[in-house]
Design a protein around this motif. Structure first.
Motif, short mmCIF file in Angstrom:
data_model
loop_
_atom_site.label_atom_id
_atom_site.label_comp_id
_atom_site.label_asym_id
_atom_site.label_seq_id
_atom_site.Cartn_x
_atom_site.Cartn_y
_atom_site.Cartn_z
N ALA A 1 30.95 32.48 13.33
CA ALA A 1 31.38 32.98 12.03
C ALA A 1 32.83 32.59 11.73
CB ALA A 1 31.23 34.50 11.98
N LEU A 2 33.71 32.73 12.73
CA LEU A 2 35.12 32.38 12.52
C LEU A 2 35.32 30.89 12.30
CD1 LEU A 2 36.94 34.58 15.19
CD2 LEU A 2 37.12 34.78 12.72
N GLY A 3 34.56 30.08 12.99
CA GLY A 3 34.76 28.64 12.93
C GLY A 3 34.01 27.94 11.82
N MET A 4 32.89 28.53 11.35
CA MET A 4 32.08 27.81 10.38
C MET A 4 31.69 28.63 9.16
SD MET A 4 29.61 25.78 12.96
CE MET A 4 29.66 24.06 12.52
N ALA A 5 31.21 29.85 9.35
CA ALA A 5 30.69 30.62 8.21
C ALA A 5 31.80 31.05 7.25
CB ALA A 5 29.91 31.83 8.71
N TYR B 1 45.13 27.40 10.13
CA TYR B 1 46.45 27.66 10.69
C TYR B 1 46.55 29.11 11.16
CZ TYR B 1 51.50 27.83 11.22
OH TYR B 1 52.77 28.00 11.72
N MET B 2 45.98 30.03 10.37
CA MET B 2 45.97 31.44 10.77
C MET B 2 45.16 31.62 12.07
SD MET B 2 44.76 34.78 8.61
CE MET B 2 43.07 34.25 8.58
N LEU B 3 44.02 30.93 12.17
CA LEU B 3 43.25 30.99 13.41
C LEU B 3 44.05 30.45 14.58
CD1 LEU B 3 39.57 29.90 12.63
CD2 LEU B 3 40.42 32.16 13.20
N PHE B 4 44.81 29.37 14.32
CA PHE B 4 45.65 28.80 15.37
C PHE B 4 46.70 29.80 15.83
CE2 PHE B 4 49.57 26.51 16.48
CZ PHE B 4 49.13 25.82 17.59
N LEU B 5 47.31 30.51 14.89
CA LEU B 5 48.32 31.50 15.25
C LEU B 5 47.72 32.69 16.00
CD1 LEU B 5 50.53 31.56 12.02
CD2 LEU B 5 51.02 30.44 14.21
#
Length: 140
Positions: free
Chosen positions: A78-82, A118-122
């Motif tokens: 979900a975080l990476g695609m949906a 970028y938010m996921l990266f942080l």
């Protein structure tokens, strides 16, 4: 029902805090007898870092099973695609509704993914703590 996702692999690296497991993922036709003569068969190696307290029982080259709870896998999906897909489509529709061109909508949709990823990266450290892999010595 608590489902688990399991993949077999080989330990590639052992550190004091984590082990790296190489998992070979094959397409459905990679196990076919004529896969060597067909261009549609493929296999890829994935490296999975598993953080743990005690890595003394594992050695490079050991066959292991990497286990993860299915709920965690669905959350990662979900975080990476949906969520990015929903964001992309929402921004594109919004730009089109506000009178923008299709090209502007496409570029705006793609640009909206930059702050999301970028938010996921942080937040990667926080996400990493919630994704718990288990390594089990396998006997193949």
């Amino acid at each position: 029902m608590n489902k688990k996702i399991q993949h077999s692999g080989i330990i590639d690296l052992v550190d004091s805090k984590h082990v790296v497991v190489r998992v070979t993922q094959m397409s459905a036709c990679a196990s076919c007898q004529i896969a060597g003569h067909c261009r549609s068969s493929e296999s890829r190696d994935k490296l999975i870092e598993v953080y743990m307290d005690d890595t003394n029982t594992f050695h490079v080259g050991d066959p292991v099973r990497v286990i993860i709870d299915a709920k965690v896998g669905y959350r990662a999906l979900a975080l990476g695609m949906a969520f990015p897909l929903v964001l992309l489509i929402s921004v594109m529709v919004l730009v089109l509704m506000l009178g923008g061109t299709e090209g502007m909508a496409a570029l705006s949709g793609l640009a909206s993914l930059i702050p999301y990823y970028y938010m996921l990266f942080l937040m990667r450290k926080k996400i990493q703590r919630s994704v718990l892999f288990l390594v089990d010595k396998a006997s193949f």
